[in-house]
Design a protein around this motif. Structure first.
Motif, PDB file in Angstrom:
ATOM      1  N   UNK A  72      -4.403 -13.917  -2.239  1.00  0.00           N
ATOM      2  CA  UNK A  72      -5.177 -12.799  -1.683  1.00  0.00           C
ATOM      3  C   UNK A  72      -4.338 -11.531  -1.600  1.00  0.00           C
ATOM      4  N   UNK A  73      -3.083 -11.680  -1.220  1.00  0.00           N
ATOM      5  CA  UNK A  73      -2.213 -10.512  -1.094  1.00  0.00           C
ATOM      6  C   UNK A  73      -1.950  -9.889  -2.464  1.00  0.00           C
ATOM      7  N   UNK A  74      -1.796 -10.715  -3.490  1.00  0.00           N
ATOM      8  CA  UNK A  74      -1.559 -10.191  -4.836  1.00  0.00           C
ATOM      9  C   UNK A  74      -2.798  -9.515  -5.419  1.00  0.00           C
ATOM     10  N   UNK A  75      -3.979 -10.063  -5.136  1.00  0.00           N
ATOM     11  CA  UNK A  75      -5.214  -9.404  -5.573  1.00  0.00           C
ATOM     12  C   UNK A  75      -5.316  -8.042  -4.887  1.00  0.00           C
ATOM     13  N   UNK A  76      -5.061  -8.021  -3.588  1.00  0.00           N
ATOM     14  CA  UNK A  76      -5.078  -6.762  -2.842  1.00  0.00           C
ATOM     15  C   UNK A  76      -4.058  -5.772  -3.377  1.00  0.00           C
ATOM     16  N   UNK A  77      -2.875  -6.267  -3.727  1.00  0.00           N
ATOM     17  CA  UNK A  77      -1.819  -5.409  -4.263  1.00  0.00           C
ATOM     18  C   UNK A  77      -2.298  -4.693  -5.521  1.00  0.00           C
ATOM     19  N   UNK A  78      -2.928  -5.446  -6.440  1.00  0.00           N
ATOM     20  CA  UNK A  78      -3.417  -4.851  -7.685  1.00  0.00           C
ATOM     21  C   UNK A  78      -4.518  -3.830  -7.409  1.00  0.00           C
ATOM     22  N   UNK A  93      -9.281 -19.598  18.507  1.00  0.00           N
ATOM     23  CA  UNK A  93      -9.934 -20.170  17.328  1.00  0.00           C
ATOM     24  C   UNK A  93     -10.514 -19.066  16.435  1.00  0.00           C
ATOM     25  N   UNK A  94     -11.136 -18.058  17.043  1.00  0.00           N
ATOM     26  CA  UNK A  94     -11.687 -16.937  16.268  1.00  0.00           C
ATOM     27  C   UNK A  94     -10.576 -16.167  15.571  1.00  0.00           C
ATOM     28  N   UNK A  95      -9.486 -15.928  16.285  1.00  0.00           N
ATOM     29  CA  UNK A  95      -8.346 -15.208  15.701  1.00  0.00           C
ATOM     30  C   UNK A  95      -7.799 -15.976  14.502  1.00  0.00           C
ATOM     31  N   UNK A  96      -7.689 -17.294  14.632  1.00  0.00           N
ATOM     32  CA  UNK A  96      -7.181 -18.123  13.542  1.00  0.00           C
ATOM     33  C   UNK A  96      -8.105 -18.049  12.326  1.00  0.00           C
ATOM     34  N   UNK A  97      -9.413 -18.041  12.564  1.00  0.00           N
ATOM     35  CA  UNK A  97     -10.368 -18.021  11.456  1.00  0.00           C
ATOM     36  C   UNK A  97     -10.397 -16.678  10.727  1.00  0.00           C
ATOM     37  N   UNK A  98     -10.168 -15.572  11.425  1.00  0.00           N
ATOM     38  CA  UNK A  98     -10.242 -14.261  10.764  1.00  0.00           C
ATOM     39  C   UNK A  98      -8.916 -13.840  10.130  1.00  0.00           C
ATOM     40  N   UNK A  99      -7.828 -14.494  10.470  1.00  0.00           N
ATOM     41  CA  UNK A  99      -6.518 -14.111   9.949  1.00  0.00           C
ATOM     42  C   UNK A  99      -6.476 -14.047   8.419  1.00  0.00           C
ATOM     43  N   UNK A 100      -7.039 -15.010   7.671  1.00  0.00           N
ATOM     44  CA  UNK A 100      -7.002 -14.887   6.206  1.00  0.00           C
ATOM     45  C   UNK A 100      -7.700 -13.634   5.669  1.00  0.00           C
ATOM     46  N   UNK A 101      -8.615 -13.059   6.430  1.00  0.00           N
ATOM     47  CA  UNK A 101      -9.314 -11.856   5.986  1.00  0.00           C
ATOM     48  C   UNK A 101      -8.429 -10.609   6.099  1.00  0.00           C
ATOM     49  N   UNK A 102      -7.273 -10.727   6.719  1.00  0.00           N
ATOM     50  CA  UNK A 102      -6.325  -9.619   6.807  1.00  0.00           C
ATOM     51  C   UNK A 102      -5.348  -9.598   5.630  1.00  0.00           C
ATOM     52  N   UNK A 103      -5.243 -10.693   4.901  1.00  0.00           N
ATOM     53  CA  UNK A 103      -4.254 -10.789   3.828  1.00  0.00           C
ATOM     54  C   UNK A 103      -4.602  -9.889   2.652  1.00  0.00           C
ATOM     55  N   UNK A 104      -5.881  -9.768   2.323  1.00  0.00           N
ATOM     56  CA  UNK A 104      -6.302  -8.887   1.231  1.00  0.00           C
ATOM     57  C   UNK A 104      -5.985  -7.424   1.559  1.00  0.00           C
ATOM     58  N   UNK A 105      -6.372  -6.894   2.746  1.00  0.00           N
ATOM     59  CA  UNK A 105      -5.989  -5.503   3.042  1.00  0.00           C
ATOM     60  C   UNK A 105      -4.481  -5.283   3.162  1.00  0.00           C
ATOM     61  N   UNK A 106      -3.727  -6.315   3.557  1.00  0.00           N
ATOM     62  CA  UNK A 106      -2.256  -6.182   3.550  1.00  0.00           C
ATOM     63  C   UNK A 106      -1.772  -5.917   2.132  1.00  0.00           C
ATOM     64  N   UNK A 107      -2.336  -6.634   1.174  1.00  0.00           N
ATOM     65  CA  UNK A 107      -1.976  -6.419  -0.215  1.00  0.00           C
ATOM     66  C   UNK A 107      -2.381  -5.045  -0.701  1.00  0.00           C
ATOM     67  N   UNK A 114      -2.606  -2.314   1.084  1.00  0.00           N
ATOM     68  CA  UNK A 114      -1.627  -1.356   1.631  1.00  0.00           C
ATOM     69  C   UNK A 114      -0.311  -1.407   0.867  1.00  0.00           C
ATOM     70  N   UNK A 115       0.166  -2.606   0.579  1.00  0.00           N
ATOM     71  CA  UNK A 115       1.437  -2.740  -0.132  1.00  0.00           C
ATOM     72  C   UNK A 115       1.334  -2.168  -1.544  1.00  0.00           C
ATOM     73  N   UNK A 116       0.196  -2.385  -2.205  1.00  0.00           N
ATOM     74  CA  UNK A 116      -0.013  -1.834  -3.544  1.00  0.00           C
ATOM     75  C   UNK A 116      -0.068  -0.315  -3.540  1.00  0.00           C
ATOM     76  N   UNK A 117      -0.733   0.238  -2.543  1.00  0.00           N
ATOM     77  CA  UNK A 117      -0.804   1.700  -2.401  1.00  0.00           C
ATOM     78  C   UNK A 117       0.598   2.278  -2.237  1.00  0.00           C
ATOM     79  N   UNK A 118       1.354   1.696  -1.324  1.00  0.00           N
ATOM     80  CA  UNK A 118       2.707   2.198  -1.061  1.00  0.00           C
ATOM     81  C   UNK A 118       3.598   2.022  -2.288  1.00  0.00           C
ATOM     82  N   UNK A 119       3.464   0.893  -2.964  1.00  0.00           N
ATOM     83  CA  UNK A 119       4.271   0.641  -4.153  1.00  0.00           C
ATOM     84  C   UNK A 119       4.003   1.688  -5.230  1.00  0.00           C
TER      85      UNK A 119
END
Length: 198
Positions: A72-78, A149-163, A165-170
């Motif tokens: 997910x992070x790599x897709x977001x990065x691209x 439990x809700x926090x744990x379930x939504x955490x994977x949805x943050x990985x794409x936007x992290x990517x 952001x990293x792609x933008x900065x890169x």
């Protein structure tokens, strides 16, 4: 509209949210499917209705979830690398990292989420904390505001936007590490650590 002007291509916001949700779910499903041995898959599918033998519920530290994070992070990065080319094509060059992060907080966030970031903090040594008190991609998700439990379930949805952001900065010449967390939904915090150049 002038005859030589092409119409703007628009995408419905709901479609982007659905796509993001489906992308995360698909990544998790593929990891769950890959976790079964070929003979175990039929047994798991036949027992899925009664809850016995279904896919393992991965915790955050599992190797399988690390693979989901990476994909997910790599897709977001691209996506971020390409997105910033469109957003910043008419801008002058940035003078320093803080200018870039401010641009992300104002213009990029507005482009992506129809609002600016709520709070930006920095230690002036390469660490920036971006606080979004009402993260748009969490707004339509059913959740208990402070439930672990809700926090744990939504955490994977943050990985794409992290990517993203990293792609933008890169693409703007800044090597970084971006992590996100949430403790009270629908808010979340993105932490950007700028890599030191030698």
């Amino acid at each position: 509209m002038a005859a030589n002007q092409t119409p703007a291509k628009l995408v419905n916001e709901s479609i982007v949210e659905f796509l993001t949700t489906e992308m995360v779910e698909a990544m998790i499903r593929t990891i769950h499917d890959d976790a079964f041995k070929p003979g175990d898959r039929d047994l798991a599918l036949s027992n899925a209705g009664d809850g016995a033998g279904g896919p393992k519920d991965y915790s955050e530290g599992d190797e399988a979830m690390e693979a989901v994070y990476y994909k997910l992070e790599m897709i977001g990065f691209r996506v971020g690398e390409r997105l910033i080319e469109r957003i910043s094509k008419d801008r002058m060059r940035f003078t320093d990292n803080l200018d870039v992060v401010k641009f992300v907080c104002k213009e990029v966030w507005m482009f992506l989420f129809k609002k600016q970031i709520d709070n930006l903090k920095t230690n002036h040594r390469g660490v920036y904390v971006l606080q979004d008190n009402n993260f748009r991609w969490f707004a339509r998700m059913a959740h208990d505001q402070s439930s672990a439990e809700s926090v744990k379930k939504v955490t994977p949805y943050l990985w794409f936007p992290c990517g993203i952001l990293r792609g933008i900065l890169s693409n703007l010449g800044i090597a970084s590490v971006v992590v996100a967390e949430t403790s009270s939904l629908p808010g979340c915090t993105f932490q950007i650590k700028i890599a030191k150049t030698t």
